[in-house]
Write a protein that holds these residues in place. Structure first.
Motif, mmCIF file in Angstrom:
data_model
loop_
_atom_site.group_PDB
_atom_site.id
_atom_site.type_symbol
_atom_site.label_atom_id
_atom_site.label_comp_id
_atom_site.label_asym_id
_atom_site.label_seq_id
_atom_site.Cartn_x
_atom_site.Cartn_y
_atom_site.Cartn_z
ATOM 1 N N LEU A 189 2.095 -10.463 11.935
ATOM 2 C CA LEU A 189 1.674 -9.026 11.130
ATOM 3 C C LEU A 189 2.364 -8.289 10.338
ATOM 4 N N VAL A 190 1.516 -8.180 9.041
ATOM 5 C CA VAL A 190 2.158 -7.538 7.485
ATOM 6 C C VAL A 190 0.647 -7.009 7.366
ATOM 7 N N LEU A 191 1.572 -4.788 7.165
ATOM 8 C CA LEU A 191 0.960 -3.980 6.146
ATOM 9 C C LEU A 191 1.204 -3.304 5.202
ATOM 10 N N THR A 192 1.292 -4.095 4.401
ATOM 11 C CA THR A 192 1.232 -3.626 2.459
ATOM 12 C C THR A 192 0.627 -3.322 1.956
ATOM 13 N N ALA A 193 1.571 -2.637 0.877
ATOM 14 C CA ALA A 193 0.618 -1.178 -0.047
ATOM 15 C C ALA A 193 0.104 -1.820 -1.414
ATOM 16 N N PRO A 194 -0.857 -2.732 -1.931
ATOM 17 C CA PRO A 194 -0.342 -3.396 -3.268
ATOM 18 C C PRO A 194 -0.459 -1.937 -4.740
ATOM 19 N N ASP A 195 -1.338 -0.945 -4.028
ATOM 20 C CA ASP A 195 -1.595 0.111 -4.931
ATOM 21 C C ASP A 195 -0.372 1.378 -5.416
ATOM 22 N N SER A 196 0.921 1.334 -4.727
ATOM 23 C CA SER A 196 1.537 2.036 -4.210
ATOM 24 C C SER A 196 3.112 2.631 -5.174
ATOM 25 N N HIS A 197 4.064 0.927 -5.374
ATOM 26 C CA HIS A 197 4.955 0.980 -6.068
ATOM 27 C C HIS A 197 4.744 2.010 -7.043
ATOM 28 N N LEU A 198 6.098 2.561 -7.636
ATOM 29 C CA LEU A 198 6.154 3.526 -8.082
ATOM 30 C C LEU A 198 6.620 3.000 -9.930
ATOM 31 N N GLN A 199 7.431 1.950 -9.500
ATOM 32 C CA GLN A 199 8.407 1.624 -10.335
ATOM 33 C C GLN A 199 7.290 -0.062 -11.381
ATOM 34 N N GLU A 200 6.603 -0.794 -10.560
ATOM 35 C CA GLU A 200 6.190 -2.019 -10.755
ATOM 36 C C GLU A 200 4.936 -2.408 -10.610
ATOM 37 N N ASN A 201 4.429 -2.441 -11.639
ATOM 38 C CA ASN A 201 2.830 -2.506 -11.195
ATOM 39 C C ASN A 201 2.318 -3.687 -10.163
ATOM 40 N N LYS A 202 2.861 -5.110 -9.705
ATOM 41 C CA LYS A 202 2.530 -6.265 -9.888
ATOM 42 C C LYS A 202 3.514 -6.314 -8.003
ATOM 43 N N ALA A 203 4.629 -5.374 -7.872
ATOM 44 C CA ALA A 203 4.965 -4.996 -6.740
ATOM 45 C C ALA A 203 4.013 -3.947 -5.501
ATOM 46 N N PHE A 231 1.944 6.780 1.689
ATOM 47 C CA PHE A 231 2.552 7.772 1.052
ATOM 48 C C PHE A 231 1.976 8.187 -0.120
ATOM 49 N N PRO A 232 0.547 7.945 -0.477
ATOM 50 C CA PRO A 232 -0.145 7.899 -1.474
ATOM 51 C C PRO A 232 0.018 9.317 -2.256
ATOM 52 N N VAL A 233 0.765 9.051 -3.217
ATOM 53 C CA VAL A 233 0.707 10.003 -4.550
ATOM 54 C C VAL A 233 -0.079 10.795 -4.909
ATOM 55 N N ARG A 234 0.761 11.901 -4.998
ATOM 56 C CA ARG A 234 -0.505 13.091 -5.709
ATOM 57 C C ARG A 234 -0.703 12.868 -7.200
ATOM 58 N N GLU A 261 17.476 -1.570 9.575
ATOM 59 C CA GLU A 261 16.956 -1.141 10.648
ATOM 60 C C GLU A 261 16.696 0.851 10.828
ATOM 61 N N ASN A 262 15.382 1.187 10.467
ATOM 62 C CA ASN A 262 15.044 2.604 9.775
ATOM 63 C C ASN A 262 15.044 2.737 8.547
ATOM 64 N N CYS A 263 14.382 1.971 8.326
ATOM 65 C CA CYS A 263 14.569 1.721 6.448
ATOM 66 C C CYS A 263 13.821 2.682 5.804
ATOM 67 N N VAL A 264 14.824 3.384 4.893
ATOM 68 C CA VAL A 264 13.893 4.419 3.678
ATOM 69 C C VAL A 264 14.217 4.527 2.605
ATOM 70 N N SER A 265 14.471 2.974 2.085
ATOM 71 C CA SER A 265 15.271 3.165 0.451
ATOM 72 C C SER A 265 13.918 2.178 0.610
ATOM 73 N N LEU A 266 13.026 3.412 -0.510
ATOM 74 C CA LEU A 266 11.889 2.346 -1.452
ATOM 75 C C LEU A 266 12.244 0.722 -2.503
ATOM 76 N N GLU A 267 13.463 0.561 -2.303
ATOM 77 C CA GLU A 267 14.019 -0.214 -3.140
ATOM 78 C C GLU A 267 13.744 -2.099 -2.138
ATOM 79 N N HIS A 268 14.363 -1.258 -0.833
ATOM 80 C CA HIS A 268 14.061 -2.078 0.255
ATOM 81 C C HIS A 268 13.010 -2.587 1.131
ATOM 82 N N ARG A 269 11.759 -1.393 0.304
ATOM 83 C CA ARG A 269 10.335 -1.620 0.680
ATOM 84 C C ARG A 269 9.728 -2.597 0.478
ATOM 85 N N THR A 270 10.551 -2.282 -1.336
ATOM 86 C CA THR A 270 9.211 -3.508 -2.181
ATOM 87 C C THR A 270 9.750 -4.815 -1.834
ATOM 88 N N PHE A 271 8.027 -5.179 -2.107
ATOM 89 C CA PHE A 271 7.688 -6.360 -1.397
ATOM 90 C C PHE A 271 6.375 -6.928 -2.182
#
Length: 404
Positions: A189-203, A231-234, A261-271
């Motif tokens: 099972l995967v939960l991903t957000a295609p609209d939330s990346h702050l730096q790359e449009n295709k990530a 966390f949809p940005v304002r 474990e307990n990953c809080v880095s957005l860089e590591h969560r890039t998918f």
């Protein structure tokens, strides 16, 4: 003799008028049936035009299983027996009791799931651009519903259903997941957000990843990436959050996609979902999906500060400057004061309004109430442009609305 000449000339004029009308009618008739464009033997057919338009578009590939077969034919006839009464006045069927209504509703639901549910789900996913943004030029037919429930309170749940709107505060914790599993199969099972990346449009950002799930027991699966609330940005509008379920025959080594474990880095969560599928396409097959949409609320601020440990970004839409055509020296048909105000600096207009406001302002008394009929004023002789300006000022129109 003169009388006969006048009669003859009148008849001639009438004849010429009639002849002119006939000629015009013939011209109109000829132009009415005139064919424009190329001749049929030279013009392209509809099929040729569609082939030309779609020549450079990528071909869609089915990466999942085939369209599920119609299972409604396998159901027993007893399930479709509904007791009805025929009306004496018409031939329409009428269901009387609540039990019969519920029975009929379940029948219609079963028929929909059996015949067109999978195609409808694919159409919804294509409408929201899920296949395009996650798998590029590929798609799949959902084989069964993927039921996602977020706990709203102790008595009610919030269901994820075809892109419904759910606030981030309602999806703060892990959801409950249910689906029709096959015996001796494993799932991812995967939960991903295609609209939330702050730096790359295709990530994308990976919010949850659980692999090697035996049947439907998520607790026994391998949590490769812990759950992170959306966390949809304002200022960025609605974001899509997509659950995708993969089926697999055996246990897979997901060590390359495992996050800390307990990953809080957005860089590591890039998918990237497409890369994840290509990496394991020989072992996994997408079988179901579900998604919802979410917009910023106050809980997003707490997510950034408490969980991601970073300052919350905020975006604001920059409106383009108003367009004004090139100014002319002698505008025709326009009040010159309004025409000139259009090209004045906004600061000058605000200064004029502020000076007018200070004329009646007093620090020791409240502002006077507005008259009941503000335009009931008798003025002496004034130029038309000045009368118009005073009228706008009394009615608080144009830039004078700031007087209140």
């Amino acid at each position: 003799m003169a009388t006969s000449l006048r009669v003859g000339s009148a008849c001639l004029r009438d004849l010429l008028r009639l002849d002119g009308r006939i000629i015009k009618q013939q011209i109109r008739q000829r132009w009415k049936w005139r064919h424009r464009g190329r001749r049929p033997e030279e013009a392209k057919t509809y099929v040729e035009r569609v082939a030309e338009l779609t020549k450079n578009s990528p071909k869609m590939i089915n990466i999942g299983f085939k369209l599920p077969k119609n299972k409604g034919l396998e159901l027993t006839e007893n399930k479709y027996e509904v007791s009805v009464k025929e009306s004496d006045e018409s031939d329409r069927m009428r269901v009387d009791s609540e039990e019969e209504q519920l029975n009929l509703r379940s029948i219609l639901n079963d028929l929909w799931y059996s015949y067109s549910w999978s195609q409808d789900q694919r159409a919804v996913a294509e409408h929201y651009g899920l296949y395009r943004d996650l798998f590029h030029s590929a798609y799949f037919y959902p084989q069964f519903p993927l039921n996602i429930f977020y706990e709203y309170d102790s008595e009610t749940d919030t269901a994820v259903y075809n892109g419904n709107m759910i606030s981030p505060s309602e999806v703060d914790k892990k959801p409950d997941v249910e689906y029709n599993y096959s015996p001796n199969k494993m799932y991812t099972l995967v939960l991903t957000a295609p609209d939330s990346h702050l730096q790359e449009n295709k990530a994308e950002y990976l919010h949850w990843l659980v692999g090697n799930i035996p049947e439907d027991n998520l607790d026994k699966g391998e949590e490769l990436c812990c759950y992170l609330p959306p966390f949809p940005v304002r200022g960025t509008g609605y974001h899509r959050y997509v659950f995708v379920l993969y089926e697999q025959e055996k246990k897979i080594d997901f060590s390359q996609v495992k996050r800390p474990e307990n990953c809080v880095s957005l860089e590591h969560r890039t998918f990237r979902m497409a890369d994840f599928y290509k990496q394991h396409q020989d072992d996994i097959t997408p079988v179901a999906l579900a998604f919802f949409q979410s917009e910023w609320d106050e809980s997003v601020t707490r997510t950034f500060w408490d969980k991601l440990e970073m300052e919350e970004p905020s975006f604001e839409f920059m409106h383009p400057p108003p367009y004004h055509p090139k100014q002319v020296k002698f505008p025709q048909g326009q009040p010159f004061n309004l025409y000139l105000d259009r090209y004045r600096d906004v600061k000058d207009l605000n200064e004029e309004v502020l000076k007018e406001k200070l004329k009646t302002a007093s620090p020791l008394s409240p502002p006077p109430p507005r008259p009941k009929y503000p335009n009931l004023v008798v003025e002496g002789y004034l130029p038309k442009w000045l009368r118009l300006k005073n009228r706008h000022k009394r009615l608080r129109e144009m830039h004078w609305a700031d007087l209140d």
